[in-house]
Design an enzyme around this catalytic site. Structure first.
Site, PDB file in Angstrom:
ATOM      1  N   GLU A 209      37.149 -12.936  93.289  1.00 53.50           N
ATOM      2  CA  GLU A 209      36.760 -12.483  95.012  1.00 53.50           C
ATOM      3  C   GLU A 209      38.077 -12.866  95.303  1.00 53.50           C
ATOM      4  O   GLU A 209      38.076 -11.516  96.413  1.00 53.50           O
ATOM      5  CB  GLU A 209      35.617 -12.784  95.116  1.00 53.50           C
ATOM      6  CG  GLU A 209      34.292 -12.674  94.899  1.00 53.50           C
ATOM      7  CD  GLU A 209      34.143 -11.383  95.034  1.00 53.50           C
ATOM      8  OE1 GLU A 209      34.152 -11.447  96.128  1.00 53.50           O
ATOM      9  OE2 GLU A 209      33.507 -10.679  93.916  1.00 53.50           O
TER      10      GLU A 209
ATOM     11  N   HIS B  34      39.602  -9.768  97.369  1.00 46.44           N
ATOM     12  CA  HIS B  34      39.536  -9.470  99.226  1.00 46.44           C
ATOM     13  C   HIS B  34      40.023 -10.879  99.680  1.00 46.44           C
ATOM     14  O   HIS B  34      40.746 -10.376 100.640  1.00 46.44           O
ATOM     15  CB  HIS B  34      38.017  -9.597  98.685  1.00 46.44           C
ATOM     16  CG  HIS B  34      36.577  -8.565  98.062  1.00 46.44           C
ATOM     17  ND1 HIS B  34      36.952  -7.080  98.563  1.00 46.44           N
ATOM     18  CD2 HIS B  34      36.100  -8.962  96.865  1.00 46.44           C
ATOM     19  CE1 HIS B  34      36.175  -6.310  97.993  1.00 46.44           C
ATOM     20  NE2 HIS B  34      36.247  -7.654  96.553  1.00 46.44           N
TER      21      HIS B  34
ATOM     22  N   HIS C 257      28.191 -14.046  97.480  1.00 45.26           N
ATOM     23  CA  HIS C 257      28.873 -12.958  96.577  1.00 45.26           C
ATOM     24  C   HIS C 257      30.115 -12.845  96.641  1.00 45.26           C
ATOM     25  O   HIS C 257      31.216 -13.129  96.259  1.00 45.26           O
ATOM     26  CB  HIS C 257      28.409 -11.288  96.622  1.00 45.26           C
ATOM     27  CG  HIS C 257      29.500 -10.718  94.960  1.00 45.26           C
ATOM     28  ND1 HIS C 257      28.418  -9.272  95.087  1.00 45.26           N
ATOM     29  CD2 HIS C 257      30.365 -10.831  94.949  1.00 45.26           C
ATOM     30  CE1 HIS C 257      29.733  -8.090  94.551  1.00 45.26           C
ATOM     31  NE2 HIS C 257      30.895  -9.621  94.792  1.00 45.26           N
TER      32      HIS C 257
END
EC number: 4.6.1.19
Length: 222
Positions: free
Chosen positions: A110, A114, A54
Site C-alpha cells: 500500500e 499509494h 485496505h
C-alpha cells in the site's frame, strides 16, 4: 502507559506537520468488510468482525495516483510500537500474525503503490498514522446498524449510501462491490474521501462496481 504516551506523541507530531501544497486532489480512505473479503473462509489466515483499513489513496479528480517516485517502504521494527497499533486497524488478513508483522506485505504494498504519492505532505510513519486517525473517527458498522443495515441483510445502493452520508457531511462515499457468488452483488469496501489536509470530508468519485439501480439489492455479508 508508556506505550500510550508514545502513540500520543506520534499523533502530536502528525498534527504539527507544516502545511505543504499537495500534488493530489483528495484522499480516499478505503475500508474493507472482512466477511466479504475473506469469502470463502479459508481465504484469510485472520479476520476481524469490523471494517479494517485496505489503504489510504491520494487521488486526482479523474484518476488515481499510483507508483509515484520516491523512497520505498522501510519495514517497521518489531520494537516499534506502531506495529501493535497497525495490527488493530490495518489487519493483514491473508497472513498469519508472525509473517505479517515480520514481512509486512500489505503495508509495504500500500505504501509503495499509494503512500509515496503524498510524500510531500506525509512521510511513511505520518502516512500510516493519518490513516489510523481517520479510521478512528469513523464507526461505519455502527452507522450502518443504526440505519437497519446489519450483516446478513440486503439493501439498495441508495440505502447504503444514504446511511454513510450521515457521517460524511453529506459527501458521497465510494461503495465497492464484488460478486463472490455469481448473480449476488455484495458490499466489499467503502471509500471515504477527505481533503489533502484531511481536515474535511470530500466527495468520492464512484468506482462504479455496484449496481446503483433501486431494483438491485446488495448483500452486506454476515
Amino acid at each position: 502507559m508508556f506505550r500510550l504516551q508514545l502513540i500520543s506523541a506520534f499523533f502530536i507530531l502528525l498534527f504539527s506537520l507544516s502545511p505543504v501544497s499537495a500534488n493530489f486532489d483528495y484522499f480516499q480512505l478505503v475500508l474493507t468488510w472482512p466477511a466479504s473479503f475473506c469469502y470463502p473462509k479459508n481465504k484469510c489466515q485472520r479476520r476481524s468482525n469490523n471494517f479494517t483499513i485496505h489503504g489510504l489513496w491520494p487521488e486526482k479528480k479523474r484518476f488515481r495516483l499510483e507508483f509515484c517516485t520516491g523512497d520505498k517502504y522501510k519495514r517497521f521494527l518489531e520494537e516499534d510500537n506502531i506495529i501493535n497499533v497497525l495490527e488493530r486497524h490495518w489487519i493483514q488478513m491473508r497472513f498469519d500474525e508472525t509473517y505479517a508483522n515480520t514481512k509486512q506485505p500489505l503495508w509495504e504494498h500500500e505504501y509503495n503503490r499509494h503512500g509515496i504519492c503524498c510524500k510531500n505532505l506525509y512521510d511513511q510513519k505520518a502516512y500510516f498514522l493519518l490513516a489510523m486517525r481517520l479510521k478512528d473517527k469513523l464507526d461505519l458498522l455502527t452507522t450502518l446498524r443504526t440505519h437497519g443495515i446489519t450483516p446478513g441483510t440486503k439493501h439498495t445502493f441508495g440505502e447504503i449510501q444514504k446511511a454513510i452520508k450521515t457521517v460524511t457531511s453529506n459527501n458521497d462515499p465510494d461503495l465497492k462491490c464484488v460478486e463472490n457468488i455469481k448473480g449476488v452483488m455484495e458490499l466489499n469496501e467503502i471509500g471515504i474521501c477527505y481533503t489533502p489536509a484531511a481536515d474535511r470530508f470530500d466527495r468520492c468519485r464512484h468506482s462504479n462496481t455496484c449496481d446503483e439501480t433501486s431494483s438491485t439489492k446488495i448483500l452486506f455479508r454476515g
